[in-house]
Design a protein around this motif. Structure first.
Motif, PDB file in Angstrom:
ATOM      1  N   LYS A   1     106.468-101.586 -87.846  1.00 32.49           N
ATOM      2  CA  LYS A   1     105.236-100.941 -87.245  1.00 32.49           C
ATOM      3  C   LYS A   1     104.719-100.135 -86.642  1.00 32.49           C
ATOM      4  N   PHE A   2     105.390-100.494 -85.222  1.00 30.19           N
ATOM      5  CA  PHE A   2     104.609 -99.912 -83.715  1.00 30.19           C
ATOM      6  C   PHE A   2     105.940 -98.931 -83.374  1.00 30.19           C
ATOM      7  N   LYS A   3     107.244 -98.857 -83.819  1.00 25.90           N
ATOM      8  CA  LYS A   3     108.466 -97.982 -83.765  1.00 25.90           C
ATOM      9  C   LYS A   3     107.604 -96.673 -84.537  1.00 25.90           C
ATOM     10  N   LYS A   4     107.169 -97.007 -85.472  1.00 27.07           N
ATOM     11  CA  LYS A   4     106.222 -95.547 -86.333  1.00 27.07           C
ATOM     12  C   LYS A   4     105.677 -95.105 -85.616  1.00 27.07           C
ATOM     13  N   ILE A   5     104.804 -95.892 -85.029  1.00 28.33           N
ATOM     14  CA  ILE A   5     103.381 -95.638 -84.476  1.00 28.33           C
ATOM     15  C   ILE A   5     104.043 -94.062 -84.048  1.00 28.33           C
ATOM     16  N   VAL A   6     104.797 -94.840 -82.532  1.00 27.07           N
ATOM     17  CA  VAL A   6     105.032 -93.806 -81.307  1.00 27.07           C
ATOM     18  C   VAL A   6     106.237 -92.939 -81.885  1.00 27.07           C
ATOM     19  N   GLU A   7     106.874 -93.034 -82.506  1.00 24.84           N
ATOM     20  CA  GLU A   7     107.480 -91.985 -83.216  1.00 24.84           C
ATOM     21  C   GLU A   7     106.352 -90.489 -83.625  1.00 24.84           C
ATOM     22  N   ALA A   8     105.207 -91.201 -84.487  1.00 22.92           N
ATOM     23  CA  ALA A   8     104.564 -90.440 -84.820  1.00 22.92           C
ATOM     24  C   ALA A   8     103.657 -89.744 -84.027  1.00 22.92           C
ATOM     25  N   GLU A   9     102.929 -90.171 -82.716  1.00 22.34           N
ATOM     26  CA  GLU A   9     102.517 -89.853 -81.762  1.00 22.34           C
ATOM     27  C   GLU A   9     103.226 -89.122 -80.514  1.00 22.34           C
ATOM     28  N   SER A  10     105.038 -88.846 -80.399  1.00 20.23           N
ATOM     29  CA  SER A  10     105.391 -88.401 -79.740  1.00 20.23           C
ATOM     30  C   SER A  10     105.143 -86.811 -80.477  1.00 20.23           C
ATOM     31  N   THR A  11     105.774 -87.002 -82.090  1.00 22.82           N
ATOM     32  CA  THR A  11     105.726 -85.370 -82.321  1.00 22.82           C
ATOM     33  C   THR A  11     104.378 -84.674 -82.187  1.00 22.82           C
ATOM     34  N   ALA A  12     102.704 -85.612 -81.512  1.00 24.64           N
ATOM     35  CA  ALA A  12     101.384 -85.048 -81.965  1.00 24.64           C
ATOM     36  C   ALA A  12     101.526 -84.050 -80.596  1.00 24.64           C
ATOM     37  N   PRO A  13     101.113 -83.148 -80.143  1.00 21.29           N
ATOM     38  CA  PRO A  13     100.512 -82.945 -79.654  1.00 21.29           C
ATOM     39  C   PRO A  13      99.415 -83.477 -78.275  1.00 21.29           C
ATOM     40  N   ARG A  14      99.404 -83.865 -77.280  1.00 22.18           N
ATOM     41  CA  ARG A  14      98.818 -84.625 -76.336  1.00 22.18           C
ATOM     42  C   ARG A  14      98.361 -84.147 -74.906  1.00 22.18           C
ATOM     43  N   LEU A  15      96.598 -84.751 -75.173  1.00 23.56           N
ATOM     44  CA  LEU A  15      95.878 -84.869 -74.096  1.00 23.56           C
ATOM     45  C   LEU A  15      96.269 -85.575 -72.873  1.00 23.56           C
ATOM     46  N   PRO A  16      95.366 -84.368 -71.461  1.00 19.55           N
ATOM     47  CA  PRO A  16      95.813 -85.432 -69.674  1.00 19.55           C
ATOM     48  C   PRO A  16      94.652 -86.573 -70.450  1.00 19.55           C
ATOM     49  N   LYS A  17      95.039 -88.298 -70.096  1.00 21.72           N
ATOM     50  CA  LYS A  17      94.418 -89.174 -70.061  1.00 21.72           C
ATOM     51  C   LYS A  17      93.564 -89.976 -68.721  1.00 21.72           C
ATOM     52  N   TYR A  18      92.979 -89.994 -68.357  1.00 19.65           N
ATOM     53  CA  TYR A  18      92.917 -90.158 -67.235  1.00 19.65           C
ATOM     54  C   TYR A  18      92.187 -91.436 -66.875  1.00 19.65           C
ATOM     55  N   LYS A  19      92.321 -91.417 -65.736  1.00 20.73           N
ATOM     56  CA  LYS A  19      92.076 -93.696 -64.881  1.00 20.73           C
ATOM     57  C   LYS A  19      89.899 -93.571 -65.791  1.00 20.73           C
ATOM     58  N   ASP A  20      89.866 -93.909 -65.837  1.00 22.02           N
ATOM     59  CA  ASP A  20      88.031 -94.182 -66.124  1.00 22.02           C
ATOM     60  C   ASP A  20      87.814 -95.211 -65.502  1.00 22.02           C
ATOM     61  N   ARG A  21      88.299 -96.306 -64.829  1.00 19.88           N
ATOM     62  CA  ARG A  21      87.965 -97.275 -64.838  1.00 19.88           C
ATOM     63  C   ARG A  21      88.953 -98.095 -63.837  1.00 19.88           C
ATOM     64  N   PHE A  22      88.686 -99.059 -62.404  1.00 21.08           N
ATOM     65  CA  PHE A  22      89.336 -99.328 -61.966  1.00 21.08           C
ATOM     66  C   PHE A  22      88.771-100.927 -61.830  1.00 21.08           C
ATOM     67  N   LEU A  23      90.101-102.377 -61.956  1.00 22.39           N
ATOM     68  CA  LEU A  23      89.903-103.370 -61.565  1.00 22.39           C
ATOM     69  C   LEU A  23      90.244-103.760 -59.762  1.00 22.39           C
ATOM     70  N   VAL A  24      89.586-104.238 -59.407  1.00 19.78           N
ATOM     71  CA  VAL A  24      89.240-104.535 -58.149  1.00 19.78           C
ATOM     72  C   VAL A  24      89.630-106.080 -58.135  1.00 19.78           C
ATOM     73  N   THR A  25      90.085-106.850 -57.165  1.00 19.51           N
ATOM     74  CA  THR A  25      89.919-108.168 -56.362  1.00 19.51           C
ATOM     75  C   THR A  25      89.734-108.716 -55.624  1.00 19.51           C
ATOM     76  N   ALA A  26      88.400-109.699 -54.735  1.00 19.17           N
ATOM     77  CA  ALA A  26      88.132-109.819 -54.025  1.00 19.17           C
ATOM     78  C   ALA A  26      88.251-111.594 -53.644  1.00 19.17           C
ATOM     79  N   GLY A  27      88.968-112.160 -53.160  1.00 13.49           N
ATOM     80  CA  GLY A  27      89.258-113.648 -53.828  1.00 13.49           C
ATOM     81  C   GLY A  27      89.634-113.515 -54.408  1.00 13.49           C
ATOM     82  N   SER A  28      88.918-115.312 -55.056  1.00 15.14           N
ATOM     83  CA  SER A  28      89.025-115.224 -55.861  1.00 15.14           C
ATOM     84  C   SER A  28      88.860-114.809 -57.586  1.00 15.14           C
ATOM     85  N   ARG A  29      87.615-113.843 -57.736  1.00 19.52           N
ATOM     86  CA  ARG A  29      86.856-112.740 -58.448  1.00 19.52           C
ATOM     87  C   ARG A  29      87.381-111.420 -58.505  1.00 19.52           C
ATOM     88  N   ILE A  30      87.520-111.191 -59.625  1.00 21.76           N
ATOM     89  CA  ILE A  30      87.739-109.789 -60.259  1.00 21.76           C
ATOM     90  C   ILE A  30      86.381-109.258 -60.436  1.00 21.76           C
TER      91      ILE A  30
END
Length: 243
Positions: free
Chosen positions: A115-144
């Motif tokens: 099922k995953f491979k079929k989805i990948v094949e379908a997506e590879s033939t579809a036009p792609r728009l750029p996906k920019y990062k909309d959040r960042f994860l950081v660590t400070a000591g033991s906190r995330i």
């Protein structure tokens, strides 16, 4: 195909790896992690090879598996592998390929991978728009912490390390170079004005023309050093402001 196995039971993780490789020996298992913390740290490090697919247990040694999805706003496809069916509805609200109950049935696993491979094949033939990062994860000591990109005023290089500074003044180290960040961020909102500074348009408070080839910028929050636009970037900078 690269996959990641997130499973806190060592025997279950090893069994799942054997089943996966028996179905498709070309699959590369990047790692097996027992905790949400280790998984988040791996995925958040741009140096690491990112998986095409994640096999995710929900009950990990330190947290619920959904913590990984929510902390990273994860868009990598997931096959959940769990002993509980209570979370099925919530799971399918994420980027889920399938939901397999333990012990994992080899035929069901084979079907999930197909099922995953079929989805990948379908997506590879579809036009792609750029996906920019909309959040960042950081660590400070033991906190995330996780922050939306819209909360970030600028990124800067200090003592050979990269830091993000939020509009509220806090700053955190991030494991990205400015060059990599320039690729990850929407160029409509962020611009690299010189070798050590990449700024949000919302962080600009004033612009001063010092000379024909020199611009000084006042930022908010205030930078610890005076901020100038590199002479070779001035034309591009003005075009960016006038979008």
């Amino acid at each position: 195909m690269n996959v990641l196995i997130v499973e806190d039971e060592e025997l279950s993780a090893e069994r799942l790896q054997k089943l996966i490789l028996a179905i498709d020996p070309t699959i590369r298992v990047l790692g097996m992690f027992p905790s949400a913390f280790e998984t988040i740290a791996y995925l958040n490090n741009a140096v690491n090879t990112q998986p095409d697919l994640i096999f995710l247990d929900l009950h990990l040694e330190d947290d619920n598996g959904f913590r990984i999805v929510e902390s990273l706003d994860l868009m990598i496809p997931i096959i959940f592998t769990t002993a509980f069916d209570d979370y099925m509805q919530k799971a399918f609200k994420t980027h889920t390929i399938d939901y397999l109950l333990k012990p994992v049935n080899p035929l069901e696993l084979q079907g999930s991978l197909a099922k995953f491979k079929k989805i990948v094949e379908a997506e590879s033939t579809a036009p792609r728009l750029p996906k920019y990062k909309d959040r960042f994860l950081v660590t400070a000591g033991s906190r995330i912490f996780t922050f939306k990109t819209s909360e970030i005023a600028y990124f800067t290089i200090e003592e050979r390390a990269t830091f993000l500074r939020l509009f509220d003044g806090r700053h955190f180290a991030v494991e990205y170079s400015l060059e990599k960040l320039s690729q990850l961020l929407d160029p409509v909102n962020f611009f690299r004005i010189n070798r050590t500074l990449l700024i949000s348009v919302e962080a600009i408070r004033d612009i001063h023309s010092i000379s024909a080839g020199k611009l000084k910028i006042d930022l908010h929050p205030v930078s610890s050093q005076e901020v100038f636009v590199s002479s070779e970037r001035i034309t591009e900078f003005k075009n960016w402001l006038g979008r």
